[in-house]
Design an enzyme around this catalytic site. Structure first.
Site, PDB file in Angstrom:
ATOM      1  CE  LYS A 118      85.006  26.806  39.980  1.00  0.00           C
ATOM      2  NZ  LYS A 118      84.987  27.735  38.847  1.00  0.00           N
TER       3      LYS A 118
HETATM    4  C1  PLP Z   1      84.331  27.211  46.003  1.00  0.00           C
HETATM    5  C2  PLP Z   1      84.041  28.074  44.819  1.00  0.00           C
HETATM    6  N1  PLP Z   1      82.944  28.811  44.810  1.00  0.00           N
HETATM    7  C3  PLP Z   1      82.649  29.615  43.758  1.00  0.00           C
HETATM    8  C4  PLP Z   1      83.461  29.713  42.661  1.00  0.00           C
HETATM    9  C5  PLP Z   1      83.097  30.640  41.544  1.00  0.00           C
HETATM   10  O1  PLP Z   1      82.528  30.040  40.434  1.00  0.00           O
HETATM   11  P1  PLP Z   1      82.908  30.550  38.994  1.00  0.00           P
HETATM   12  O2  PLP Z   1      84.328  30.189  38.720  1.00  0.00           O
HETATM   13  O3  PLP Z   1      81.949  29.830  38.092  1.00  0.00           O
HETATM   14  O4  PLP Z   1      82.715  32.028  38.941  1.00  0.00           O
HETATM   15  C6  PLP Z   1      84.601  28.926  42.627  1.00  0.00           C
HETATM   16  C7  PLP Z   1      85.476  28.981  41.455  1.00  0.00           C
HETATM   17  O5  PLP Z   1      86.597  29.353  41.367  1.00  0.00           O
HETATM   18  C8  PLP Z   1      84.917  28.105  43.733  1.00  0.00           C
HETATM   19  O6  PLP Z   1      86.035  27.370  43.738  1.00  0.00           O
END
Ligand code: PLP
Ligand code: NAG
Length: 438
Positions: A118
């Site tokens: 993120k």
């Molecule tokens: C720890 C974690 N892994 C994976 C994701 C998923 O990524 P994305 O928001 O790009 O789908 C998030 C996002 O909310 C996350 O916080």
């Protein structure tokens, strides 16, 4: 041109590193030779002067690095915390590769300075807002976000680096270490009961309202009209396409470069969908036969969206709905609405797989036992997915996934045996084979 430049700077980086190493080892040999037949005091003298020599040779090497041309220097010294974001290494996971006969590669996103993928999204959303003159560095404006944690932590970190405040709204059942970390990073944390997105106090809706309300009081409170209003910026990772862009312009290209385009399949879960959409769109335009797969935790509607084009989860059925919309111990992935970022993947996801909480828990323990990899829950879901795809495609394929964050972020939930047992999960001391994936 770019490639040859970066190769050249790699050589310079290696050369400089070897230079330091060589000088240090020469000093060590001299020291060893001198120290072997001298009294303790002389030994200490030698030690002090050797240290002085060592310091000056290190600073020589550093100044040599610093006097390199700009483009070459950039690869050695990163500029501030933003400079530490991205360009993460790709790791071949030995246990999973050996067990499946495939190369299972994972982008080590937990190595970003804010501890997750993120960071890229936070940087991109802030850069875009600055470009669009919504935010100006250092002018006291506040960034608002509704998040289960990771994005908030990245935003809080980048807010400090650019001179903003951060206000994070999160559900009150998120792992405690996430809100603690946010507070340590100087963010204002507002915890709310987990409720459905149609509720005006749902954490994302509330963050948006807080941003809209922000600064209004100042104006009404009689501040002169020349005083610029403090901006409340709602980052909005679910709908803000700067999220997709971050992955389309950095994560995707990095994966392409690190694998030289030799990828058969990519697989990952989705929260906002920004990573899946950005990486898939970038790679599919360059790798014609690439397959892209979604893995979805229990209770999420994305699985049905990809497979049957309807957003529906069994836990949403009347009377069956539990306290949470997405009822899982996994944090960050799984959702029951179609976001703009997920919609960017339209038509490019080939298939979807479900992953149970039990599989995620077992996978996380397996990777510690076999590889010493301590990962968070969404990364465990991704790795279960990678094994499923490897079994489906057969040996000899290259499968890429992401390790989104580390287990450190999950000590009180996903890595808390008591908590898991309360959720009805079976917590084994050691998981040493992949039989748990059916
Ligand atoms: C720890 C974690 N892994 C994976 C994701 C998923 O990524 P994305 O928001 O790009 O789908 C998030 C996002 O909310 C996350 O916080
Ligand atoms: C901060 O910068 C933004 C964007 O340029 C501007 O709209 C706002 O008025 C500024 N606020 C202050 C307090 O200077």
């Amino acid at each position: 041109m770019l490639d040859s430049l970066s190769d050249k700077s790699k050589h310079i980086a290696i050369g400089a590193a070897l230079g330091v190493f060589f000088t240090l080892s020469t000093t060590a040999i001299v020291l060893a030779a001198k120290g072997s037949n001298s009294k303790t005091s002389r030994h200490l003298d030698t030690h002090a002067s050797a240290n002085a020599r060592r310091r000056s040779s290190i600073s020589d090497s550093l100044s040599r690095m610093i006097s390199l041309p700009k483009t070459e220097q950039e690869n050695l010294i990163r500029d501030g915390v933003a400079g530490l974001i991205g360009n993460t290494p790709m790791v071949r996971i030995k246990s999973l590769s050996d067990a499946t006969g495939c190369d299972i590669l994972a982008k080590a996103e937990f190595l970003n300075p804010g501890g997750s993928t993120k960071d890229r999204v936070a940087l991109s959303m802030i850069n875009t807002a600055e470009r669009d003159h919504i935010l100006t560095p250092g002018n006291g404006s506040t960034i608002f976000e509704g998040t289960v944690g990771s994005t908030g932590i990245s935003l809080a970190m980048m807010a400090k680096a650019r001179g903003y405040s951060a206000w994070i709204v999160m559900p009150d059942d998120v792992a405690l270490e996430k809100s603690q970390l946010l507070e340590k990073l100087g963010a204002h944390v507002e915890k709310v009961r987990p409720v459905s997105i149609v509720d005006k106090n749902q954490f994302v809706n509330l963050a948006k309202r807080r941003a809209q309300e922000f600064g209004k009081d100042d104006q009404e409170g009689g501040s002169s009209s020349e005083d610029p209003k403090k901006t409340g910026f709602f980052a909005d990772q679910f709908e803000n396409l700067a999220n997709f862009e971050a992955h389309f312009t950095t994560t995707g290209p990095e994966i392409y470069k690190q694998t030289q385009g030799n990828v058969d399949a990519i697989v990952m879960g989705a929260g906002t969908g920004g990573t899946l959409a950005g990486v898939t769109k970038y790679l599919k335009a360059r790798i014609p036969n690439l397959k892209a797969y979604l893995v979805d935790p229990q209770g999420s509607g994305l699985f049905n969206k990809v497979k049957y084009n309807i957003m529906y989860s069994p836990t949403e059925k009347e009377g069956k709905r539990k306290r949470h919309q997405v009822d899982t111990v996994v944090e960050g992935v799984g959702i029951n609405r179609l976001t703009r970022n997920f919609a960017m993947s339209e038509g490019s996801i080939d298939d979807a797989f479900r992953v149970t909480d039990q599989e995620a828990v077992d996978m996380a323990r397996y990777l510690v036992h076999k590889d010493g990899l301590f990962i968070g829950s969404s990364s465990a879901v991704n790795c279960v997915g990678a094994v499923r795809i490897a079994r489906e495609l057969g040996p000899g394929h290259t499968i890429v996934t992401l390790l989104c964050d580390s287990g450190h972020r999950h000590l009180t939930k996903f890595w808390n045996d008591e908590y898991l047992a309360k959720q009805g999960l079976d917590v084994k001391d050691v998981v040493d084979n992949l039989d748990f994936i059916v």
